[in-house]
Design a protein around this motif. Structure first.
Motif, PDB file in Angstrom:
ATOM      1  N   ASN A 117       1.303 -72.066 -35.418  1.00  0.00           N
ATOM      2  CA  ASN A 117       2.643 -72.098 -35.569  1.00  0.00           C
ATOM      3  C   ASN A 117       3.537 -72.048 -37.288  1.00  0.00           C
ATOM      4  O   ASN A 117       2.269 -71.757 -37.736  1.00  0.00           O
ATOM      5  CB  ASN A 117       3.178 -73.378 -34.819  1.00  0.00           C
ATOM      6  CG  ASN A 117       4.845 -72.363 -34.197  1.00  0.00           C
ATOM      7  OD1 ASN A 117       5.312 -71.463 -35.362  1.00  0.00           O
ATOM      8  ND2 ASN A 117       4.963 -73.622 -33.636  1.00  0.00           N
ATOM      9  N   VAL A 118       4.198 -71.432 -36.961  1.00  0.00           N
ATOM     10  CA  VAL A 118       4.448 -71.313 -38.943  1.00  0.00           C
ATOM     11  C   VAL A 118       6.086 -71.724 -38.838  1.00  0.00           C
ATOM     12  O   VAL A 118       6.553 -71.392 -37.554  1.00  0.00           O
ATOM     13  CB  VAL A 118       5.155 -69.878 -38.902  1.00  0.00           C
ATOM     14  CG1 VAL A 118       5.784 -68.943 -38.221  1.00  0.00           C
ATOM     15  CG2 VAL A 118       4.696 -70.109 -40.840  1.00  0.00           C
ATOM     16  N   ILE A 119       6.034 -72.707 -39.630  1.00  0.00           N
ATOM     17  CA  ILE A 119       7.173 -73.586 -39.864  1.00  0.00           C
ATOM     18  C   ILE A 119       8.209 -72.745 -40.889  1.00  0.00           C
ATOM     19  O   ILE A 119       7.905 -72.974 -42.035  1.00  0.00           O
ATOM     20  CB  ILE A 119       7.665 -74.867 -39.846  1.00  0.00           C
ATOM     21  CG1 ILE A 119       6.775 -75.153 -38.215  1.00  0.00           C
ATOM     22  CG2 ILE A 119       8.817 -75.293 -40.294  1.00  0.00           C
ATOM     23  CD1 ILE A 119       6.173 -76.664 -38.685  1.00  0.00           C
ATOM     24  N   GLY A 120       9.505 -71.982 -40.736  1.00  0.00           N
ATOM     25  CA  GLY A 120      10.188 -71.773 -42.553  1.00  0.00           C
ATOM     26  C   GLY A 120      10.930 -72.714 -42.962  1.00  0.00           C
ATOM     27  O   GLY A 120      11.218 -73.805 -42.441  1.00  0.00           O
ATOM     28  N   ARG A 121      12.006 -72.294 -44.259  1.00  0.00           N
ATOM     29  CA  ARG A 121      12.568 -73.456 -44.924  1.00  0.00           C
ATOM     30  C   ARG A 121      13.279 -73.596 -44.119  1.00  0.00           C
ATOM     31  O   ARG A 121      14.516 -74.271 -44.703  1.00  0.00           O
ATOM     32  CB  ARG A 121      12.650 -72.256 -46.303  1.00  0.00           C
ATOM     33  CG  ARG A 121      13.487 -73.063 -46.930  1.00  0.00           C
ATOM     34  CD  ARG A 121      13.750 -72.820 -48.727  1.00  0.00           C
ATOM     35  NE  ARG A 121      14.432 -73.109 -49.170  1.00  0.00           N
ATOM     36  CZ  ARG A 121      14.765 -73.080 -50.905  1.00  0.00           C
ATOM     37  NH1 ARG A 121      15.109 -71.374 -50.892  1.00  0.00           N
ATOM     38  NH2 ARG A 121      15.698 -73.762 -51.477  1.00  0.00           N
ATOM     39  N   GLU A 122      14.377 -72.293 -42.770  1.00  0.00           N
ATOM     40  CA  GLU A 122      15.398 -72.990 -42.371  1.00  0.00           C
ATOM     41  C   GLU A 122      15.809 -74.123 -41.439  1.00  0.00           C
ATOM     42  O   GLU A 122      16.480 -74.766 -40.966  1.00  0.00           O
ATOM     43  CB  GLU A 122      16.065 -71.427 -41.560  1.00  0.00           C
ATOM     44  CG  GLU A 122      15.372 -71.312 -40.870  1.00  0.00           C
ATOM     45  CD  GLU A 122      13.557 -70.257 -41.238  1.00  0.00           C
ATOM     46  OE1 GLU A 122      12.777 -70.067 -40.155  1.00  0.00           O
ATOM     47  OE2 GLU A 122      13.379 -70.496 -42.259  1.00  0.00           O
TER      48      GLU A 122
END
Length: 298
Positions: free
Chosen positions: A257-262
């Motif tokens: 998974n990837v977790i963005g700044r938002e």
């Protein structure tokens, strides 16, 4: 003559009386028989399901068998309902895990992973750190990677604070996480500089650095973009342009998974919790494909 006549007359009288009495007796018996046939038969008594006071032992035995049969029937129905409910629950749970696994597999190209791969760096103690360090033999610990640099004025400190909050939230929910900071600026970020920098953040965060080529290779493997200004002079301050993402790695070293700044710290942590709940080790996946739920993998 007189005597014989009297005798004969007496005998005849006796015979007539006897015949008359026999006829009356026969008629009386026939009448009794007819009256008996005309009487209605009494209904047969049926055994009771329960023993009355003063009942016999045979009645008690019959009632005991009846009660045992009734109890066994309700017991079987109860077990059937419980078994059906548990079966449905585990089926839905297994279906959700397999669906997540299929989504993870769909994000990988044939032959090699889309994100991740072999790399070599060193931690702040000078120990080698490779992709093998992302794997957990126990199959429980997840890892999370963040690429930045120590001279970052605002974004990196904010994201590292968020990373610390995610670690704390996951600890409260029983999820083990290995947080890792990888520099995009190896020219200035030595292991000593990174060690000093990370003291302001969560103590579990591991700092990694290496040669320019090693860092560049690692960034390439994880699809991280970074660049430094051209013609930078020695000792000159500069900023590094880089991607701002957290990369979540499962206990087998695979990107999940990837977790963005938002995303907030809680939102990011919840994603990792969901990944951990749906994680199925490869050995179990092989076993399940051959089990009763194997058709779900097709």
């Amino acid at each position: 003559m007189i005597t014989r006549s009297v005798i004969r007359s007496s005998i005849g009288s006796v015979n007539r009386v006897s015949n008359k009495q026999f006829t009356i007796s026969t008629r009386y018996l026939q009448k009794l028989k007819n009256e008996k046939n005309e009487q209605p038969e009494k209904p047969k008594k049926r055994p009771l399901s329960r023993v009355a006071i003063g009942g016999t032992s045979s009645d008690s035995k019959y009632a005991s068998k009846s009660q045992g049969l009734e109890f066994a029937t309700w017991k079987a129905i109860t077990l059937l309902i419980i078994g059906g409910g548990l079966g449905t629950y585990f089926f839905q749970k297994e279906k959700e895990k397999i669906q997540k696994y299929k989504e993870m597999e769909a994000n990988k190209p044939v032959g090699k992973p889309l994100v991740g791969g072999p790399f070599h760096l060193v931690d702040t103690n000078g120990n080698d750190f490779t992709e093998q360090n992302l794997k957990d033999p126990q199959g429980k610990r997840f890892s999370i990677l963040y690429f930045g640099f120590t001279h970052c004025p605002d974004v990196c400190p904010e994201e590292l604070d968020k990373l610390g909050d995610m670690v704390n939230h996951l600890n409260e929910h029983g999820v083990d996480l290995q947080p890792i900071f990888i520099t995009c600026d190896p020219a200035r970020d030595s292991k000593e500089a990174i060690d000093l920098y990370l003291k302001d953040f969560h103590p579990k965060i591991i700092g990694l650095t290496g040669t320019y080529d090693e860092v560049k290779n690692t960034c390439k493997k994880y699809r991280v973009y970074f660049s430094t200004p051209p013609n930078v002079k020695s000792g000159q301050d500069y900023l590094v342009d880089h991607s701002i993402f957290f990369y979540v790695i499962d206990p087998e070293g695979n990107f999940t998974n990837v977790i963005g700044r938002e995303s907030s710290a809680i939102e990011g942590a919840e994603k990792i919790i969901k990944d951990s709940e749906n994680f199925i080790p490869e050995s179990q996946r092989i076993e399940k494909k051959q089990g009763i739920f194997g058709f779900l993998y097709k």
